[in-house]
Design a protein around this motif. Structure first.
Motif, PDB file in Angstrom:
ATOM      1  N   THR A 153      55.692  40.867  40.865  1.00 27.53           N
ATOM      2  CA  THR A 153      55.413  40.521  39.892  1.00 27.53           C
ATOM      3  C   THR A 153      55.853  41.315  38.460  1.00 27.53           C
ATOM      4  N   TYR A 154      55.818  42.359  37.805  1.00 25.61           N
ATOM      5  CA  TYR A 154      55.455  42.636  36.277  1.00 25.61           C
ATOM      6  C   TYR A 154      54.823  42.173  35.912  1.00 25.61           C
ATOM      7  N   LEU A 155      53.851  42.933  35.641  1.00 27.42           N
ATOM      8  CA  LEU A 155      52.650  42.541  34.212  1.00 27.42           C
ATOM      9  C   LEU A 155      52.932  43.915  33.255  1.00 27.42           C
ATOM     10  N   SER A 156      53.339  42.509  31.870  1.00 25.95           N
ATOM     11  CA  SER A 156      53.680  43.975  31.123  1.00 25.95           C
ATOM     12  C   SER A 156      52.397  44.041  30.110  1.00 25.95           C
ATOM     13  N   PRO A 157      52.131  44.816  29.061  1.00 24.71           N
ATOM     14  CA  PRO A 157      50.686  44.758  28.552  1.00 24.71           C
ATOM     15  C   PRO A 157      50.470  44.064  27.767  1.00 24.71           C
ATOM     16  N   ARG A 158      51.770  42.692  27.871  1.00 25.52           N
ATOM     17  CA  ARG A 158      51.048  41.245  26.550  1.00 25.52           C
ATOM     18  C   ARG A 158      50.407  40.156  27.545  1.00 25.52           C
TER      19      ARG A 158
END
Length: 294
Positions: free
Chosen positions: A146-151
């Motif tokens: 799971t990739y967590l973006s800056p937002r």
């Protein structure tokens, strides 16, 4: 990267890749960590506001929805959500997603290989820092990245009830883990700094890995606090038994990123069936279905 891939990317994209190798990763990360903890009043609030605007951060679901509520940028970045903003699925045969973000990859571990991106795989053994016992446990199992973006909300939660048995801090690179670079930097997730957490659960052993990245100032867990810094360059291992073996409930917070990054879950062979709807770029929310008990 093969010759066909080289032809398919622009000169600017090649520069982005080259910059990742050339930039002083640790110094940029240290500077970012220093800045993110500064209490600069109106300046801090302005930076938070500009960041939230650029990345379209949904502040209405935050427990503290006003920019002025945050003393430092880090407080904002690991902001808590309102109670019940992420309902936890109560099916006892189901595991829940641990983080807000997007699925980078998921599926079967082919012997000891995990898919990083189309055309790129990496080694389970490398990901687990050469730990033979863990490699045997999860060989031919299932994985979810799971990739967590800056937002995104940057606290990480438990997919199911679990008791921590082992934690390994692995020093490494601090490449950015955004989707473009994840596609073009080989073995990225097995090269970056990371914290490997092994849990005993009703579904069998489960690993949850918090992967660091460029300007990820720190990774923390609820039972040990901040794991890094310091960054000593050495692999560090914690083992837990008896009273030191902390148990966490399904949906409970287990860790957080102060800037960054990626979460990887590993399950043994024939332990779980991943939810059918999960595929590359599926949007994830804490508490929604990740997998079912086989």
């Amino acid at each position: 990267m093969n010759s066909l891939e080289k032809k398919q990317i622009t000169y600017g994209q090649r520069l982005k890749i080259a910059f990742q190798y050339a930039m002083p990763q640790i110094y940029l990360t240290q500077i970012a960590g220093w800045f993110a903890n500064k209490r600069w009043g109106a300046v801090t609030h302005f930076v938070i506001k500009m960041f939230a605007k650029k990345y379209n951060v949904h502040m209405a679901e935050a427990a503290k929805p006003n920019f002025s509520d945050y003393v430092t940028f880090n407080e904002f970045f690991i902001r808590q959500l309102k109670e019940y903003a992420r309902p936890i699925n109560q099916n006892t045969d189901a595991l829940c997603l641990p983080a807000d973000g997007k699925i980078s990859q998921c599926g079967h571990i082919d012997d000891e290989l995990l898919l990083q991106a189309k055309g790129h795989s990496f080694s389970l053994r490398d990901l687990l820092a050469g730990d033979e016992e863990l490699t045997r446990l999860f060989k031919d199992g299932e994985f979810v990245t799971t990739y967590l973006s800056p937002r995104d909300y940057h606290r990480v939660h438990m997919p199911c009830n679990g008791t921590i048995r082992k934690m390994i801090y692995v020093p490494g690179e601090l490449f950015s883990v955004n989707p473009f670079l994840n596609t073009h930097i080989p073995n990225l997730l097995a090269r970056n700094e990371r914290v490997i957490c092994l849990f005993d659960t009703d579904f069998g052993p489960m690993v949850q890995i918090l992967v660091g990245a460029t300007i990820t100032a720190s990774i923390s867990t609820v039972w040990e606090g901040v794991i890094n810094p310091p960054r000593t360059g050495d692999i560090r291992t914690w083992t837990y038994e008896g009273q030191s073996a902390v148990s966490l409930a399904k949906g409970q917070e287990m860790g957080a990123f102060q800037l960054g990054s990626t979460v990887i879950n590993l399950f043994p062979k024939n332990a779980v069936k991943l939810a059918d709807y999960l595929q590359v770029d599926t949007v994830t929310r804490v508490g929604e279905i990740l997998a079912y008990k086989k």
